[in-house]
Structures are given as structure tokens and as C-alpha cells.
Enzyme design. Sequence first.
Site, PDB file in Angstrom:
ATOM      1  N   PRO A  52     -11.803 -10.689  23.522  1.00  0.00           N
ATOM      2  CA  PRO A  52     -12.600 -11.350  24.560  1.00  0.00           C
ATOM      3  C   PRO A  52     -14.100 -11.166  24.327  1.00  0.00           C
ATOM      4  CG  PRO A  52     -11.462  -9.396  25.446  1.00  0.00           C
ATOM      5  CD  PRO A  52     -11.006  -9.562  24.032  1.00  0.00           C
ATOM      6  N   ASP A  53     -14.893 -12.164  24.738  1.00  0.00           N
ATOM      7  CA  ASP A  53     -16.341 -11.920  24.705  1.00  0.00           C
ATOM      8  C   ASP A  53     -16.730 -11.236  26.017  1.00  0.00           C
ATOM      9  OD1 ASP A  53     -16.529 -13.905  26.615  1.00  0.00           O
ATOM     10  OD2 ASP A  53     -17.596 -15.349  25.370  1.00  0.00           O
ATOM     11  N   PHE A  54     -18.012 -11.180  26.333  1.00  0.00           N
ATOM     12  CA  PHE A  54     -18.439 -10.427  27.517  1.00  0.00           C
ATOM     13  C   PHE A  54     -18.692 -11.317  28.720  1.00  0.00           C
ATOM     14  CE2 PHE A  54     -19.331  -7.911  23.831  1.00  0.00           C
ATOM     15  CZ  PHE A  54     -18.882  -6.654  24.200  1.00  0.00           C
ATOM     16  N   ARG A  55     -19.331 -12.471  28.492  1.00  0.00           N
ATOM     17  CA  ARG A  55     -19.897 -13.191  29.630  1.00  0.00           C
ATOM     18  C   ARG A  55     -19.281 -14.557  29.895  1.00  0.00           C
ATOM     19  NH1 ARG A  55     -23.471 -10.133  27.026  1.00  0.00           N
ATOM     20  NH2 ARG A  55     -24.535  -8.542  28.276  1.00  0.00           N
ATOM     21  N   ASN A 126     -21.649  -7.481  17.097  1.00  0.00           N
ATOM     22  CA  ASN A 126     -20.235  -7.149  17.318  1.00  0.00           C
ATOM     23  C   ASN A 126     -19.884  -5.780  16.761  1.00  0.00           C
ATOM     24  OD1 ASN A 126     -20.186  -9.622  18.444  1.00  0.00           O
ATOM     25  ND2 ASN A 126     -19.193 -10.640  16.717  1.00  0.00           N
ATOM     26  N   ASP A 128     -16.602  -5.089  16.145  1.00  0.00           N
ATOM     27  CA  ASP A 128     -15.216  -5.226  15.696  1.00  0.00           C
ATOM     28  C   ASP A 128     -15.045  -5.113  14.190  1.00  0.00           C
ATOM     29  OD1 ASP A 128     -16.124  -7.767  14.766  1.00  0.00           O
ATOM     30  OD2 ASP A 128     -15.472  -8.761  16.600  1.00  0.00           O
ATOM     31  N   HIS A 145     -25.609  -3.318  17.158  1.00  0.00           N
ATOM     32  CA  HIS A 145     -25.128  -2.525  18.298  1.00  0.00           C
ATOM     33  C   HIS A 145     -24.132  -1.464  17.846  1.00  0.00           C
ATOM     34  CE1 HIS A 145     -26.279  -6.082  21.155  1.00  0.00           C
ATOM     35  NE2 HIS A 145     -27.328  -5.502  20.593  1.00  0.00           N
TER      36      HIS A 145
HETATM   37  P1  OAD Z   1     -21.575 -12.846  25.292  1.00  0.00           P
HETATM   38  O1  OAD Z   1     -20.225 -12.735  25.881  1.00  0.00           O
HETATM   39  O2  OAD Z   1     -22.742 -12.504  26.141  1.00  0.00           O
HETATM   40  O3  OAD Z   1     -21.800 -14.318  24.745  1.00  0.00           O
HETATM   41  C1  OAD Z   1     -20.854 -14.970  23.949  1.00  0.00           C
HETATM   42  C2  OAD Z   1     -21.299 -16.415  23.759  1.00  0.00           C
HETATM   43  O4  OAD Z   1     -20.393 -17.043  22.860  1.00  0.00           O
HETATM   44  C3  OAD Z   1     -21.290 -17.234  25.039  1.00  0.00           C
HETATM   45  O5  OAD Z   1     -22.451 -18.070  25.063  1.00  0.00           O
HETATM   46  C4  OAD Z   1     -20.018 -18.073  24.917  1.00  0.00           C
HETATM   47  O6  OAD Z   1     -20.125 -19.324  25.570  1.00  0.00           O
HETATM   48  C5  OAD Z   1     -19.925 -18.256  23.419  1.00  0.00           C
HETATM   49  N1  OAD Z   1     -18.578 -18.446  22.882  1.00  0.00           N
HETATM   50  C6  OAD Z   1     -17.423 -17.839  23.229  1.00  0.00           C
HETATM   51  N2  OAD Z   1     -16.407 -18.234  22.439  1.00  0.00           N
HETATM   52  C7  OAD Z   1     -16.939 -19.119  21.557  1.00  0.00           C
HETATM   53  C8  OAD Z   1     -16.424 -19.886  20.479  1.00  0.00           C
HETATM   54  N3  OAD Z   1     -15.142 -19.821  20.113  1.00  0.00           N
HETATM   55  N4  OAD Z   1     -17.268 -20.687  19.801  1.00  0.00           N
HETATM   56  C9  OAD Z   1     -18.582 -20.767  20.148  1.00  0.00           C
HETATM   57  N5  OAD Z   1     -19.128 -20.065  21.145  1.00  0.00           N
HETATM   58  C10 OAD Z   1     -18.332 -19.246  21.833  1.00  0.00           C
HETATM   59  O7  OAD Z   1     -21.543 -11.980  23.951  1.00  0.00           O
HETATM   60  P2  OAD Z   1     -22.817 -11.420  23.107  1.00  0.00           P
HETATM   61  O8  OAD Z   1     -23.922 -12.401  23.125  1.00  0.00           O
HETATM   62  O9  OAD Z   1     -22.276 -10.989  21.810  1.00  0.00           O
HETATM   63  O10 OAD Z   1     -23.211  -5.038  23.761  1.00  0.00           O
HETATM   64  O11 OAD Z   1     -23.222 -10.157  23.967  1.00  0.00           O
HETATM   65  C11 OAD Z   1     -24.265  -9.328  23.539  1.00  0.00           C
HETATM   66  C12 OAD Z   1     -23.990  -7.884  23.863  1.00  0.00           C
HETATM   67  O12 OAD Z   1     -23.661  -7.764  25.242  1.00  0.00           O
HETATM   68  C13 OAD Z   1     -22.795  -7.304  23.150  1.00  0.00           C
HETATM   69  O13 OAD Z   1     -23.088  -6.868  21.856  1.00  0.00           O
HETATM   70  C14 OAD Z   1     -22.383  -6.171  24.034  1.00  0.00           C
HETATM   71  C15 OAD Z   1     -22.671  -6.737  25.401  1.00  0.00           C
HETATM   72  O14 OAD Z   1     -23.178  -5.825  26.316  1.00  0.00           O
HETATM   73  C16 OAD Z   1     -22.618  -3.821  23.735  1.00  0.00           C
HETATM   74  O15 OAD Z   1     -21.505  -3.639  24.113  1.00  0.00           O
HETATM   75  C17 OAD Z   1     -23.432  -2.739  23.213  1.00  0.00           C
END
Ligand code: OAD
Length: 377
Positions: A52-55, A126, A128, A145
Site C-alpha cells: 500500500p502507499d500512504f496517502r 521507498n 521496500d 528515507h
Molecule cells: P504517497 O502515498 O504520499 O503518494 C503516492 C502517490 O502515488 C500518490 O500521488 C498516488 O496517487 C500515486 N500512486 C499510487 N499508486 C500509483 C500507481 N500505480 N501509478 C501511479 N501513481 C500511483 O507516497 P510517497 O509520496 O512515497 O515516509 O510518500 C512519501 C513519504 O511519506 C514516504 O516515504 C513515507 C511517508 O511518510 C516514511 O515513512 C519515512
Amino acid sequence: MGQEVSAVPETTKPENLSERSLPAVADYIKSGKARKVVVLTGAGISTAAGIPDFRSPETGLYANLAALELEEPEDVFSLPFFKENPKPFYVLAKDLYPGKFHPTISHVFISLLATKGLLYQLFTQNIDCLERAAGVPADLIVEAHGSFASQRCIDCKTPYADDKMREHVSRAEVPHCEKCNGLVKPDIVFFHENLPSLFFDRRHMAEEADLILVLGTSLTVHPFAGLPDLAPFEVPRVLFNMERVGSLGSQPDDVLVLGDCDTGVRQLANALGWGEELEAEWRKLVGDEEADRQLEGSSKRQVELHDEVSQLVHDVDKVLHVHDVSSSGSSSPSPEAVAEKEPITATQPEVQQSESASVKESVETTTLTEEVKVSGA
Ligand code: OAD
């Protein structure tokens, strides 16, 4: 594909690209003008792998943790909270630990850029380790990170053995330092901790880039979020993301490829004439079964991710309540009661559409900070 919802008037011509499109980016690369490609990645590049992503509003970790009794969902990745209660982090670590996930075609595309001698530097947020798994050479990666690749005591800093760490994480148990009994934490950067020095040593490489590719990040966490703005104004920047983020789309040579990044990357590879090679490399690495799983319809993948994140949040919730009871003796709602709050969703934090100059300043910050309020934002 490309040029969707750009803030640049259509009449404004790009300086380096023939037009704001992926074929034009491919022509730019083929012409030999892109010798220093800097790639910036975030969690969106790994969602097809099942992480999963974060946001993201439905399937993001924070968006779902927001339903729990945490002050902020980000607390799970903050040092004061970890010192008080490390268990929720280890519940997440058990599921997110490297080894059970496979690279996506986007990861392998970055590796292919390196094979072709074009990758100047990859900056990833990331943890991972999938870029390494895809074969990107270690010396071309900045894990901004940190990562799960090493760990140490948060007090005396003594490193902790990999095999013991793996055992603890597999049982979601909190490891303690063998020297001083302090808490052991992977070398992941938590909020308000300093980024690795390599990030600061190499961030100038974003200024020297002749092409910037940004994949799967909301660009909300600083100083990483300022990297795309370090490149000179006329340098082409391509965003492969579900949505427009940061200042991408505000400069004449910005190309927006909105949607699933694997689809966008495939289109770029095809335009470069690398399509078959990329597909073959990826399938060789992950195997046909995993490749086909990742290629399943995005709606099925969304359901899988949603199930995964719901289970994770449920597990975190359980240990939060165990902690509540053991530390305060107060009674709290049962995990089941909280898990039944359906649906587990939250709104996504608003992305800062910051002015480039202000975001540039934010890259000077040394600690991990979310959504730095910058002037002009
Ligand atoms: P976010 O979850 O903030 O953002 C992920 C982005 O990817 C969003 O804009 C989604 O719309 C997009 N997305 C998701 N799946 C996708 C796909 N298959 N193709 C294209 N886009 C997609 O994640 P990060 O920006 O990585 O830090 O978050 C930054 C940091 O926040 C992380 O490194 C983490 C967190 O706090 C730590 O844990 C230290």
C-alpha cells in the site's frame, strides 16, 4: 499520453522537447540529449507489487490508520511514539518487510536505464528495497528515507544482526539491543530524524540532470519533495502519477503522464523501442505468474490492496489497545468495535502546489518533514 491538465498555456512552446508528449520525450532520449537521467520515486511505484502507499484515499496506509485512535496516523513512523510504543511499527514491518514482494515493470525500467548508461541517480523514498531487487546498481541509488536493509539500537547505536531482525519481524516482536537493551529500529528515517548524509551529498545531481522522471509520489514530504525543482527551468521533467503533484506541470518542458505509472512507463519504453526488452527482463525477474498477477485489472488490485491495508490497520489497532490497557488501565473500545467502523477511509491531505523557488528552499531542510508550509504555497 502526456500534457494532461498542464498549467502551461498550450501556446507556450517547450524549450528542449519538440512537444509536451511521451513520444517527444523518447525522441529527446534517442537524440542523446539525455545522458544524465535522474529518477525520483515514491510508494506509488510499488502498489502494483501489493504494497500500500500512504496517502491514496481508499488504499493508503495513513488514510486508513486515520480511523484509529492515533493522534496522527504518521505517529507510527515517529520516534517519540516508537519509544513509547514500538509494537504498531513492528506489526506494519512484519507485513512490509522486504522479501515477499516483487518489482514492478517501473522498477525494471529504472534498471534498464542504468544498463543503457543513462541513469545518473535514483532517489527513492521507498523502504521496500525493490529497486535493488530490480537490479539497479547500489551506487546509483539514494534511499532518501532509509531502508529495511540494516538496523541498530536507537540508544547506543550498536548494529543488530540481520538474521535476528528477520526472526523478530516475522513474529512482529520488538527486538532489543544485546548491549544496552535499548529498542532496535531499522535504519528507516522517521519524522523529524535526519535524512542519510548520502541524500545531501548527492542532491546536487538533480541540479545537473538533463531529464527528470518522477514516479508514484505525492511530493508531500520534504526535503525530498524539493528535488524536482532543483533542475534548471528548461530541463524536461516527466511525471508518471495518478494525479498532478508538486510543481510538475508548471514549466514548459513538463510532461504529465497521469494514471497508472506502469502503463505510462510501458508507453515510454515502446516509444524508445525498448518495449520487448523491458517486458522480457521483467518477466525473467518476477516470473510469469507474478507478472500476470500484477497485470490483472486495476480494480482487482485495488480490492487486494484494500483488503491488505484493512488487515494491517486491524492488527495495528489490536496492539494499540493492548498498549492502552497495559499502560493506563483504562478500558477502550474493543478492536472488533473499531474494526467495524466501515468504511475505513479518510480524505487525502491537500497537496501543496508550491512555487518552485519556495520548494527549492525546502530541500535545504535536513529532517523528514511533511508538508512544510512555504511562502507562496
Ligand atoms: P504517497 O502515498 O504520499 O503518494 C503516492 C502517490 O502515488 C500518490 O500521488 C498516488 O496517487 C500515486 N500512486 C499510487 N499508486 C500509483 C500507481 N500505480 N501509478 C501511479 N501513481 C500511483 O507516497 P510517497 O509520496 O512515497 O515516509 O510518500 C512519501 C513519504 O511519506 C514516504 O516515504 C513515507 C511517508 O511518510 C516514511 O515513512 C519515512
